[in-house]
Scaffold this motif. Structure first.
Motif, short mmCIF file in Angstrom:
data_model
loop_
_atom_site.label_atom_id
_atom_site.label_comp_id
_atom_site.label_asym_id
_atom_site.label_seq_id
_atom_site.Cartn_x
_atom_site.Cartn_y
_atom_site.Cartn_z
N GLY A 151 0.80 -1.21 0.00
CA GLY A 151 0.00 0.00 0.00
C GLY A 151 0.84 1.26 0.00
O GLY A 151 2.05 1.23 0.25
N GLU A 152 0.16 2.36 -0.30
CA GLU A 152 0.78 3.68 -0.28
C GLU A 152 -0.10 4.59 0.56
O GLU A 152 -1.32 4.57 0.42
N SER A 153 0.51 5.39 1.41
CA SER A 153 -0.23 6.36 2.21
C SER A 153 0.32 7.75 1.95
O SER A 153 1.53 7.96 1.97
N PHE A 154 -0.59 8.67 1.69
CA PHE A 154 -0.23 10.07 1.50
C PHE A 154 -1.00 10.85 2.56
O PHE A 154 -2.22 10.75 2.63
N ILE A 155 -0.28 11.60 3.38
CA ILE A 155 -0.90 12.26 4.53
C ILE A 155 -0.58 13.75 4.52
O ILE A 155 0.57 14.14 4.31
N GLU A 156 -1.61 14.56 4.75
CA GLU A 156 -1.44 16.01 4.86
C GLU A 156 -2.07 16.44 6.18
O GLU A 156 -3.22 16.11 6.46
N ILE A 157 -1.32 17.17 6.99
CA ILE A 157 -1.80 17.63 8.28
C ILE A 157 -2.12 19.12 8.18
O ILE A 157 -1.27 19.91 7.78
N CYS A 211 -7.27 23.68 9.54
CA CYS A 211 -8.66 23.72 9.08
C CYS A 211 -8.80 23.91 7.58
O CYS A 211 -9.89 23.76 7.05
N ASP A 212 -7.75 24.26 6.87
CA ASP A 212 -7.85 24.52 5.43
C ASP A 212 -7.82 23.20 4.65
O ASP A 212 -6.84 22.84 4.02
N ILE A 213 -8.92 22.49 4.73
CA ILE A 213 -9.00 21.14 4.19
C ILE A 213 -8.83 21.10 2.67
O ILE A 213 -8.19 20.19 2.14
N MET A 214 -9.35 22.08 1.96
CA MET A 214 -9.24 22.04 0.50
C MET A 214 -7.81 22.33 0.04
O MET A 214 -7.38 21.82 -0.99
N ALA A 232 -5.17 8.45 0.74
CA ALA A 232 -4.81 9.85 0.97
C ALA A 232 -5.61 10.30 2.19
O ALA A 232 -6.83 10.12 2.23
N ARG A 233 -4.93 10.88 3.15
CA ARG A 233 -5.59 11.29 4.39
C ARG A 233 -5.30 12.76 4.69
O ARG A 233 -4.17 13.20 4.58
N VAL A 234 -6.35 13.45 5.08
CA VAL A 234 -6.23 14.83 5.56
C VAL A 234 -6.51 14.77 7.06
O VAL A 234 -7.60 14.37 7.47
N VAL A 235 -5.52 15.11 7.84
CA VAL A 235 -5.67 15.11 9.29
C VAL A 235 -5.93 16.56 9.71
O VAL A 235 -5.12 17.44 9.44
N THR A 236 -7.10 16.79 10.32
CA THR A 236 -7.47 18.14 10.75
C THR A 236 -7.80 18.13 12.23
O THR A 236 -8.42 17.19 12.73
N SER A 237 -7.39 19.17 12.91
CA SER A 237 -7.65 19.25 14.35
C SER A 237 -8.91 20.05 14.67
O SER A 237 -9.42 19.96 15.76
N ARG A 287 -10.94 12.26 5.47
CA ARG A 287 -10.55 13.22 6.50
C ARG A 287 -10.61 12.50 7.84
O ARG A 287 -11.59 11.81 8.14
N ILE A 288 -9.56 12.64 8.63
CA ILE A 288 -9.55 12.03 9.96
C ILE A 288 -9.09 13.05 10.99
O ILE A 288 -8.43 14.03 10.67
N LYS A 289 -9.46 12.82 12.24
CA LYS A 289 -9.03 13.65 13.36
C LYS A 289 -7.87 12.94 14.05
O LYS A 289 -7.78 11.72 14.03
N PRO A 290 -6.98 13.70 14.68
CA PRO A 290 -5.83 13.08 15.34
C PRO A 290 -6.21 12.03 16.38
O PRO A 290 -5.51 11.06 16.58
N SER A 291 -7.34 12.21 17.03
CA SER A 291 -7.76 11.29 18.09
C SER A 291 -8.45 10.03 17.56
O SER A 291 -8.74 9.12 18.33
N CYS A 292 -8.74 9.98 16.26
CA CYS A 292 -9.44 8.84 15.67
C CYS A 292 -8.50 8.07 14.75
O CYS A 292 -8.08 8.60 13.73
N PRO A 293 -8.19 6.83 15.10
CA PRO A 293 -7.29 6.07 14.24
C PRO A 293 -7.92 5.74 12.90
O PRO A 293 -9.14 5.65 12.78
N ASP A 294 -7.07 5.52 11.92
CA ASP A 294 -7.52 5.14 10.58
C ASP A 294 -7.63 3.62 10.52
O ASP A 294 -7.16 2.91 11.41
N THR A 295 -8.21 3.13 9.44
CA THR A 295 -8.28 1.69 9.21
C THR A 295 -6.86 1.16 9.12
O THR A 295 -6.10 1.58 8.25
#
Length: 95
Positions: free
Chosen positions: A12-18, A21-24, A49-54, A83-91
């Motif tokens: 697999g490949e994971s691409f993560i952007e933290i 609030c500027d999700i777009m 691809a994951r966008v981590v927003t607080s 989109r995921i939050k820091p406190s919620c783990p991903d699959t």
């Protein structure tokens, strides 16, 4: 990030952007990265691809622009945008 199994085979490949609030803007950056690495629809690897927003984001962004981006990522790159939050783990499992 390239994810490998216990035999060191790429699975697999994971691409993560933290972002705060500027999700777009995060979506734009992720898409530019996918294009740069020439991630293609026919890849046998599980692409995420994951966008981590607080902070919370307006519902209109989630339902509108972000949803269109999710469809585009899936169609062009076979990549699951989420989109995921820091406190919620991903699959955790790939494959």
């Amino acid at each position: 990030m390239l994810v490998r199994d216990e035999t060191e085979k790429p699975v697999g490949e994971s691409f993560i952007e933290i972002k705060g609030c500027d999700i777009m803007h995060a979506v734009e950056q992720l898409e530019a990265t996918l294009r740069h690495f020439n991630v293609q629809r026919c890849s046998e690897l599980d692409c995420r691809a994951r966008v981590v927003t607080s902070r919370s984001i307006p519902g209109s962004v989630t339902k509108g622009e972000f949803e269109r981006a999710r469809v585009r990522f899936n169609k062009l790159y076979s990549c699951k945008l989420k989109r995921i939050k820091p406190s919620c783990p991903d699959t955790p499992a790939f494959g």
